[in-house]
Scaffold this active site. Sequence first.
Site, PDB file in Angstrom:
ATOM      1  N   TYR A  15      40.488  32.928 120.744  1.00 20.56           N
ATOM      2  CA  TYR A  15      39.840  32.433 121.959  1.00 20.56           C
ATOM      3  C   TYR A  15      38.969  33.528 122.565  1.00 20.56           C
ATOM      4  CZ  TYR A  15      43.080  28.552 121.338  1.00 20.56           C
ATOM      5  OH  TYR A  15      43.768  27.491 120.824  1.00 20.56           O
TER       6      TYR A  15
ATOM      7  N   ARG B 226      49.303  37.654 125.895  1.00 19.71           N
ATOM      8  CA  ARG B 226      49.711  37.182 124.572  1.00 19.71           C
ATOM      9  C   ARG B 226      48.631  37.615 123.600  1.00 19.71           C
ATOM     10  NH1 ARG B 226      51.504  31.653 121.540  1.00 19.71           N
ATOM     11  NH2 ARG B 226      53.500  32.507 120.920  1.00 19.71           N
TER      12      ARG B 226
ATOM     13  N   ARG C  19      57.771  25.063 118.768  1.00 19.22           N
ATOM     14  CA  ARG C  19      58.152  23.842 118.043  1.00 19.22           C
ATOM     15  C   ARG C  19      59.658  23.635 118.008  1.00 19.22           C
ATOM     16  NH1 ARG C  19      54.909  24.988 112.655  1.00 19.22           N
ATOM     17  NH2 ARG C  19      55.602  27.068 113.250  1.00 19.22           N
TER      18      ARG C  19
ATOM     19  N   CYS D 237      56.594  20.959 109.767  1.00 24.35           N
ATOM     20  CA  CYS D 237      55.690  20.013 109.103  1.00 24.35           C
ATOM     21  C   CYS D 237      54.364  19.884 109.841  1.00 24.35           C
ATOM     22  CB  CYS D 237      56.345  18.642 108.979  1.00 24.35           C
ATOM     23  SG  CYS D 237      56.569  17.797 110.569  1.00 24.35           S
TER      24      CYS D 237
ATOM     25  N   CYS E  33      57.341  14.373 117.375  1.00 22.27           N
ATOM     26  CA  CYS E  33      58.094  15.251 116.481  1.00 22.27           C
ATOM     27  C   CYS E  33      58.760  14.432 115.394  1.00 22.27           C
ATOM     28  CB  CYS E  33      59.150  16.035 117.268  1.00 22.27           C
ATOM     29  SG  CYS E  33      60.094  17.188 116.239  1.00 22.27           S
TER      30      CYS E  33
END
Length: 634
Positions: A170, A218, A316, A342, A358
Amino acid sequence: MSKLFTPIKIGNLVLKNRFMMAPMENGLAQIGGEMSEGLIDFFVERAKNEVSIIITGSIAVSPEGRGLPTQLNIYEDKFIPELKRMTDAVHEAGGKIGAQLYHAGRQASQGVTGIQPISPSAIPCEILGNNPREMTKKDIDEMHRKFVKAAERSIEAGFDLIEVHFAHGYLLHSFLSPHSNKRTDEYGGSLENRMRFPMAVLRDIIKVCGEKVPVTIRISADEYLKDGLGFEEVKTICKEAEKAGVKAISLTAGSYDSVEYTIQPMFVKQGFIVPFSEKLKRNIKVPVIVAARLNNAELIEDIIENDKADMVAIGRGLISDEELVIKMKNKQYKDIRYCVACNQGCIDKVFIGQGVQCLVNARAGREKDRKIQKAEEIKNVVIVGAGPAGLEAARVAKLRGHNVVLVDKDDKIGGKLETLSSPPEKETFMLFKEYLYNQMTKLDIKFVQKEIKSAKDLEEFSPDSVIVATGSFQTVPQIKGINSKNVLIAEDVLNEKVKVGQTVAIIGGGLVGTETAKFLAYKGIKVHIIEMMDAIAKDIGATFVGHLFKLLNEYGVQQHVNAKVEEIKEDLIILEDKEIKVDNVIIATGYKPNDSIVENIKDSFKEVYLVGDANSPRRIIEAVEEGFLVSSEI
């Protein structure tokens, strides 16, 4: 007590444990970036389940810096009240929440914003194929002010922490990276110059925040590009950020041009960033937070207990199981519903403008509407088929208090999960099978091995409701010579029920065909993929497809697109324009529902439901969702 569950201070902010919900796009805000109830519910559910702090997905500081239609905005005062409503809800649920401030830069899209993207240099993003313009010094000054103003609004909106996005390609990261910054003025060239704009933004954000809220960054530990930002320079940036007054550093990896390291699929090693966090901890004094495929309780515990990082940032894994923290605290390891990496529901859906879903958790993104509640009337529920749809239906029905019997013609559960996990790098699908088996055992769900051919075969179970989850079978196209001895079905190949020669042709270049090609090519077999469309792998997500093509190329898999099969012979497959010598032809052209028993059962029982591939062949994510929804209503 495990160190994981001890408090930690980030500046003057005290967090109750070492679990952070990593900033991930979730697609739950409204189109245009307005707040939604679904987004608030999503965060509140995790806060109620003892996640110490939630970091929002990226919040845009400027209109042209929005990367997705559903990202939150903070570039005008009008957004503050709704953001405040979200932070208040998370606080009421017992959690803390941080704002991640960002501008997408060269990874924004004019299709989303209606405005040409801006970037340190006019270098298009490889994934988006866009046309960014190089920023002027006036642009840089204006964007500097917008970041600082966004921080002021964040404080007013009630955020507990501000995370400045120095990662993933970014805008601020693209200034830092030699891959995307080719400027020849004071903002390009040396690391000192490349840091100039991001560090100036960071210092002024820290200044306006003062003692009100801590500021963190981050940053990608490694961009995983030949000319990208590497860890040696990242260490220097982190030291400068610490000098500037940041209170913690959160490590991630990659950028859109190396997207598989940003949102890691199955083929990227679990915890691959941890060695970077260990090294960084030796170079700085503020807490180090680490992310990236932390979908294993033992791994998470090892990171914190052995001081490899001070906190874990899990994205996730907290989508797949909102109760992850509580289950780890109570050592309920077999009850954890691990992320299988996945990316089908969390990333692939969000990238096309939909809300997060999900594969293993049908509640994700719909927490308020999809609660498992006790049934008003207890029924005998019989489920035919022990694949993902049937197993999820059984789990939910049992949790609701029904008497459940699960019936399958085979003596094992899982359906196509084992087949899916056969190709290289797909073994984590078995994590879901293990979870479903553990729940079946824990809930004492009765399993009966029996082939159901008609309603009469179900009478011994006295069902009030029958759920048909019998899956699907592969279709065989009408091609001359299709009944030749050398023709095989892809599933039989993946399950190693048949032997394959040294050269094969696979008819069908979708998910099953390409995974079968990988499976065989890995064993040294020469593979040709025959596809009628103009490209293979059209049904495969963005984070997998580049790696797939790379592997197929490395393995020497030949692709024949816009190709029609005229005839199959015992040692030959004949296309319209060529002949290929092969030992076997493998069919991977699609599926049909295995629903032959349905009409007979419907005539005998009042409540009959079809779920998963028995209803319509699709992916596991849809099968699990249907199993959940049907059992939620019985």
